[in-house]
Design a protein around this motif. Structure first.
Motif, mmCIF file in Angstrom:
data_model
loop_
_atom_site.group_PDB
_atom_site.id
_atom_site.type_symbol
_atom_site.label_atom_id
_atom_site.label_comp_id
_atom_site.label_asym_id
_atom_site.label_seq_id
_atom_site.Cartn_x
_atom_site.Cartn_y
_atom_site.Cartn_z
ATOM 1 N N GLU A 397 0.869 -1.183 0.000
ATOM 2 C CA GLU A 397 0.000 0.000 0.000
ATOM 3 C C GLU A 397 0.908 1.236 0.000
ATOM 4 O OE1 GLU A 397 -3.117 2.387 2.906
ATOM 5 O OE2 GLU A 397 -2.619 0.294 3.339
ATOM 6 N N TRP A 398 0.858 2.012 -1.081
ATOM 7 C CA TRP A 398 1.735 3.168 -1.228
ATOM 8 C C TRP A 398 1.106 4.397 -0.576
ATOM 9 C CZ3 TRP A 398 6.547 2.516 -3.155
ATOM 10 C CH2 TRP A 398 6.794 1.314 -3.843
ATOM 11 N N VAL A 399 1.866 5.050 0.289
ATOM 12 C CA VAL A 399 1.396 6.226 1.014
ATOM 13 C C VAL A 399 2.122 7.462 0.485
ATOM 14 C CG1 VAL A 399 1.151 7.322 3.266
ATOM 15 C CG2 VAL A 399 1.004 4.821 3.063
ATOM 16 N N PRO A 400 1.401 8.391 -0.159
ATOM 17 C CA PRO A 400 2.071 9.566 -0.741
ATOM 18 C C PRO A 400 2.832 10.379 0.312
ATOM 19 C CG PRO A 400 -0.185 9.371 -1.544
ATOM 20 C CD PRO A 400 -0.053 8.384 -0.425
ATOM 21 N N VAL A 401 4.085 10.727 -0.030
ATOM 22 C CA VAL A 401 4.934 11.522 0.851
ATOM 23 C C VAL A 401 5.571 12.629 0.023
ATOM 24 C CG1 VAL A 401 7.042 11.496 2.244
ATOM 25 C CG2 VAL A 401 5.424 9.594 2.415
ATOM 26 N N PRO A 402 5.458 13.892 0.442
ATOM 27 C CA PRO A 402 6.076 14.998 -0.305
ATOM 28 C C PRO A 402 7.589 14.818 -0.392
ATOM 29 C CG PRO A 402 4.555 15.819 1.363
ATOM 30 C CD PRO A 402 4.736 14.362 1.634
ATOM 31 N N PRO A 403 8.215 15.359 -1.433
ATOM 32 C CA PRO A 403 9.666 15.194 -1.605
ATOM 33 C C PRO A 403 10.470 15.609 -0.386
ATOM 34 C CG PRO A 403 8.704 16.143 -3.579
ATOM 35 C CD PRO A 403 7.614 16.102 -2.555
ATOM 36 N N GLN A 404 10.084 16.716 0.261
ATOM 37 C CA GLN A 404 10.867 17.210 1.387
ATOM 38 C C GLN A 404 10.727 16.341 2.632
ATOM 39 O OE1 GLN A 404 8.358 18.721 -0.090
ATOM 40 N NE2 GLN A 404 6.941 19.702 1.350
ATOM 41 N N GLN A 405 9.788 15.388 2.602
ATOM 42 C CA GLN A 405 9.594 14.498 3.744
ATOM 43 C C GLN A 405 10.033 13.064 3.464
ATOM 44 O OE1 GLN A 405 5.542 14.770 5.163
ATOM 45 N NE2 GLN A 405 5.525 17.001 5.068
ATOM 46 N N ALA A 406 10.639 12.838 2.286
ATOM 47 C CA ALA A 406 10.995 11.475 1.896
ATOM 48 C C ALA A 406 11.980 10.847 2.882
ATOM 49 C CB ALA A 406 11.581 11.477 0.491
ATOM 50 N N GLN A 407 12.997 11.588 3.282
ATOM 51 C CA GLN A 407 13.991 11.025 4.189
ATOM 52 C C GLN A 407 13.446 10.860 5.602
ATOM 53 O OE1 GLN A 407 16.948 13.929 3.239
ATOM 54 N NE2 GLN A 407 18.172 12.475 2.068
ATOM 55 N N SER A 408 12.659 11.819 6.054
ATOM 56 C CA SER A 408 12.102 11.694 7.399
ATOM 57 C C SER A 408 11.131 10.519 7.472
ATOM 58 C CB SER A 408 11.409 12.997 7.815
ATOM 59 O OG SER A 408 10.364 13.335 6.920
ATOM 60 N N ALA A 409 10.410 10.255 6.393
ATOM 61 C CA ALA A 409 9.515 9.093 6.368
ATOM 62 C C ALA A 409 10.324 7.799 6.468
ATOM 63 C CB ALA A 409 8.681 9.104 5.094
ATOM 64 N N HIS A 410 11.422 7.745 5.745
ATOM 65 C CA HIS A 410 12.296 6.567 5.774
ATOM 66 C C HIS A 410 12.816 6.313 7.186
ATOM 67 C CE1 HIS A 410 15.637 3.883 4.656
ATOM 68 N NE2 HIS A 410 16.403 4.665 5.400
ATOM 69 N N LEU A 411 13.144 7.369 7.899
ATOM 70 C CA LEU A 411 13.762 7.244 9.219
ATOM 71 C C LEU A 411 12.757 7.175 10.360
ATOM 72 C CD1 LEU A 411 16.570 9.933 8.729
ATOM 73 C CD2 LEU A 411 16.886 7.458 8.681
ATOM 74 N N SER A 412 11.483 7.389 10.060
ATOM 75 C CA SER A 412 10.481 7.610 11.106
ATOM 76 C C SER A 412 10.141 6.388 11.937
ATOM 77 C CB SER A 412 9.195 8.148 10.467
ATOM 78 O OG SER A 412 8.598 7.142 9.640
ATOM 79 N N GLY A 413 10.286 5.204 11.388
ATOM 80 C CA GLY A 413 9.823 4.001 12.072
ATOM 81 C C GLY A 413 8.370 3.686 11.806
ATOM 82 N N ASP A 414 7.741 4.508 10.972
ATOM 83 C CA ASP A 414 6.311 4.305 10.680
ATOM 84 C C ASP A 414 6.075 3.322 9.535
ATOM 85 O OD1 ASP A 414 5.706 6.175 12.628
ATOM 86 O OD2 ASP A 414 5.607 7.839 11.204
ATOM 87 N N TYR A 415 7.138 2.964 8.831
ATOM 88 C CA TYR A 415 6.979 2.114 7.653
ATOM 89 C C TYR A 415 7.882 0.888 7.747
ATOM 90 C CZ TYR A 415 4.783 6.294 5.733
ATOM 91 O OH TYR A 415 3.967 7.377 5.535
#
Length: 519
Positions: A397-415
C-alpha cells in the motif's frame, strides 16, 4: 581538444599506503604528503557559465543538516569540504585539509589545514572553524550527527591542525570528510538563522539570493578569492531542480541548461554539438527492509519472507523497462568499483516468484499487507513492485509523501519498507550505512551476533586490506539474510553543450568538479 578541469589537485596515497605498511608500523602513519597543493591548468582558464539539471535541491544548507547525493551540487559549492574525491577513481585527495594521519589504533585523526583559506566574509578558515563545525555536528540532531557517533572530541592543536578523537576506530569517517561530514561552517555566523538558506562558506561560490528560488533554481557566483579559483572555469554555476527527465531534456535542448542526464532513447535526438559521457553505475536502487528484526511487522523478521521479496523482483525487466537498460542488475549494495563487491553473489536470487510464494506460504505470511512511502523516487516503479509483491502473496500500500519528507519518512519508524536510490561512498561507509546500528539504511538499528562480530573486526582493524575479508563476509551474509532487496546499479548518460564537458565516470561525488571546459 584540451580540457580545463575544475578542482584538480595532485593524487596522493591515502588509503593506498595501507597496502605498503608492514606489521611493525600497523598503519600508524597512513597520511598524505604535507606538500600537497593544487595544480592549475598551464593555460589561462576560459570561464563559462555552467547550468545543470539535478533531481533534488538541498533541504537545508546548515552544515549539520546537509544531505549527500545531488544536493551536493549546491551546498558543496558554498561550503568547502576537508577532503575531496578524484574524478574517475574516487580516490580521496586533499581539499581544505592538505594532509591527514591516523595514530596506530585509529583513535586519533590529525588533519593539517591548507594555509591562506578564507570564508566569503574574509575571515580565515582555521582549526577553530573546523572544531566548531564538527562539535556542532556532533551535538545537533540531524542527518550528519549519526556520522559522528564514534567521535568523542575534536580539538585544535594549533591554528592549522585539528585532531579528531574517537572512542574507537571508525572506518567510514575519513571518506565521509569528502561529503557532508567534512563541510566547514563559519564560526561567526554558523548559529545564525541565515545558515539554513544562505550560509557564509569557504567554497568556490556564493549563493546569489536575488536570483535563487529555493527548491527550484540555485544561482551561484564564483569567488575570485577562493584558494583554488584558477581551477574553477565557471563564473556562474546554476543548478535547476528538474525531477522530470523530459523537462530536463527539453531544458537542455532549449539552451536553458548546458549539462544534464539524458534518457538513452532520447540520445539520438542530440546533435554533434553535445559531449556525451556514459556512466555505468553511480547509485544503487533497492527496496530497504526497515523492520529486519520483525519488531512491528513480524513477517519481515522471517528470513524466508525477505528472501521471497528478492525472488519476486524481475531485475532485468526493471533495468530494461524502467531504466532504459542504463545500469547493471545487482543483488548486493556495494559499489561494483570497490573491493567488497562479489559478482558471484548476483546469482543468489534468480527471478522466481513461484519460489517466493512458497517461502511466504511456509512462513505463514500469505495475505500480509505493508505500507510503503510513495516518493518522487518510487513513482515510476510502484506498479512493478505492487505486482511483484502480489505474485508472492503479499500486498503493498503506497502512502504519498512529499519530496521534502521522503527522508524523514524513511527514518520515522512508521513504515516497514522504503524504496531508496543511494549514491556510492566508500566500502567502509557503505557497510556502515546499510548494516551498522546507526546506518541510514538501518534506521531501527537491527543487529545480530554475526553482524556484531564482523563489525567488531572492522572497527578495530585500521588496515583496510586486513579488514577486507570481514567486509566481504558481511556482504555475503547480508545477501543471504536478504536485509535489503537490491535491484539495479543506476547508470546514466550526461550530455553537455556550449563547450561544457563532463569529466567524471561516476566514481566521484556530485560537485562542480565533475565538469570542465573544452578548449
Amino acid at each position: 581538444m584540451s580540457i580545463s578541469r575544475p578542482g584538480r589537485m595532485p593524487r596522493r596515497l591515502a588509503f593506498a599506503c595501507a597496502a605498503t605498511l608492514t606489521a611493525v608500523l600497523t598503519l600508524s602513519a597512513c597520511a598524505g604528503s604535507p606538500d600537497a597543493a593544487p595544480s592549475g591548468s598551464s593555460s589561462p582558464v576560459v570561464e563559462k557559465d555552467l547550468a545543470i539539471a539535478a533531481v533534488s535541491g538541498p533541504n537545508s544548507l546548515d552544515p549539520a543538516q546537509l544531505v549527500d547525493g545531488q544536493q551536493m551540487f549546491v551546498w558543496s559549492s558554498i561550503l568547502d569540504t576537508l577532503l575531496a574525491k578524484e574524478n574517475n577513481t574516487g580516490e580521496l585527495i586533499p581539499n581544505a585539509a592538505e594532509s591527514w594521519e591516523y595514530n596506530e589504533d585509529g583513535t586519533e585523526l590529525t588533519l593539517k589545514l591548507r594555509e591562506g583559506m578564507t570564508f566569503s566574509s574574509g575571515d580565515p578558515v582555521n582549526a577553530d572553524a573546523v572544531v566548531t563545525t564538527m562539535l556542532r555536528n556532533k551535538n545537533t540532531p540531524g542527518i550528519v550527527q549519526v556520522k559522528y557517533g564514534a567521535v568523542s572530541d575534536v580539538t585544535a592543536e594549533d591554528d592549522l591542525t585539528v585532531v579528531v578523537h574517537f572512542t574507537h576506530f571508525d572506518p567510514q569517517f575519513l571518506a565521509n570528510l569528502a561529503q557532508s561530514t567534512g563541510a566547514i561552517g563559519d564560526p561567526a555566523t554558523i548559529d545564525d538563522e541565515r545558515t539554513a538558506t544562505d550560509p557564509v562558506g569557504s567554497g568556490p561560490f556564493t549563493l546569489d539570493t536575488t536570483k535563487t528560488v529555493p527548491g527550484s533554481t540555485y544561482v551561484l557566483n564564483k569567488r575570485d578569492d577562493y584558494w583554488n579559483a584558477d581551477a574553477i572555469p565557471f563564473k556562474t554555476f546554476t543548478v535547476r531542480v528538474l525531477q522530470d527527465p523530459t523537462a530536463s531534456f527539453n531544458a537542455l535542448q532549449a539552451g536553458e541548461i548546458n549539462a544534464g542526464t539524458v534518457q538513452t532513447q532520447l540520445l539520438g535526438q542530440l546533435g554533434d554539438e553535445y559531449a556525451i559521457q556514459p556512466i555505468e553505475a553511480q547509485a544503487v536502487a533497492y527496496l530497504d527492509i526497515l523492520d529486519r528484526g520483525g519488531e512491528q511487522w513480524p513477517c519481515l523478521g522471517d528470513q524466508r519472507v525477505r528472501q521471497a521479496i528478492n525472488y519476486a523482483i524481475d531485475r532485468e525487466g526493471v533495468l530494461e523497462g524502467l531504466f532504459a537498460g542504463v545500469g547493471k542488475v545487482t543483488e548486493q549494495v556495494f559499489s561494483p568499483f570497490g573491493q567488497v563487491y562479489d559478482e558471484e553473489l548476483n546469482e543468489t536470487y534468480d527471478y522466481d516468484p513461484e519460489k517466493g510464494a512458497e517461502l511466504v506460504e511456509e512462513a505463514g505470511c500469505a495475505g500480509e499487507s505493508f505500507q510503503i512511502p510513495s516518493t518522487f523516487l518510487s513513482t515510476s516503479l510502484e506498479p512493478t513492485f505492487t505486482q511483484a509483491f502480489a505474485d508472492i502473496g503479499l500486498t503493498l500500500e503506497w502512502v504519498p509523501v512529499p519530496p521534502q519528507q521522503a527522508q524523514s519518512a524513511h527514518l520515522s519508524g512508521d513504515y516497514p519498507l522504503s524504496f531508496q536510490i543511494t549514491g556510492f561512498n566508500s566500502d567502509p561507509a557503505d557497510a556502515a550505512s546499510h548494516y551498522s546500528t546507526s546506518g541510514y539504511s538501518n534506521p531501527r538499528g537491527y543487529t545480530d551476533p554475526t553482524i556484531d562480530a564482523l563489525f567488531e573486526t572492522i572497527n578495530t582493524t585500521v588496515d583496510f586490506d586486513a579488514a577486507l575479508p570481514a567486509y566481504q563476509e558481511l556482504n555475503a551474509y547480508a545477501v543471504d539474510q536478504a536485509f535489503e532487496a537490491p535491484i539495479v546499479f543506476v547508470g546514466g548518460t550526461w550530455a553537455a553543450r556550449d563547450g561544457i564537458v563532463v569529466i567524471d565516470d561516476g566514481r566521484s561525488v556530485p560537485t562542480v568538479r565533475q565538469f570542465g571546459v573544452s578548449e
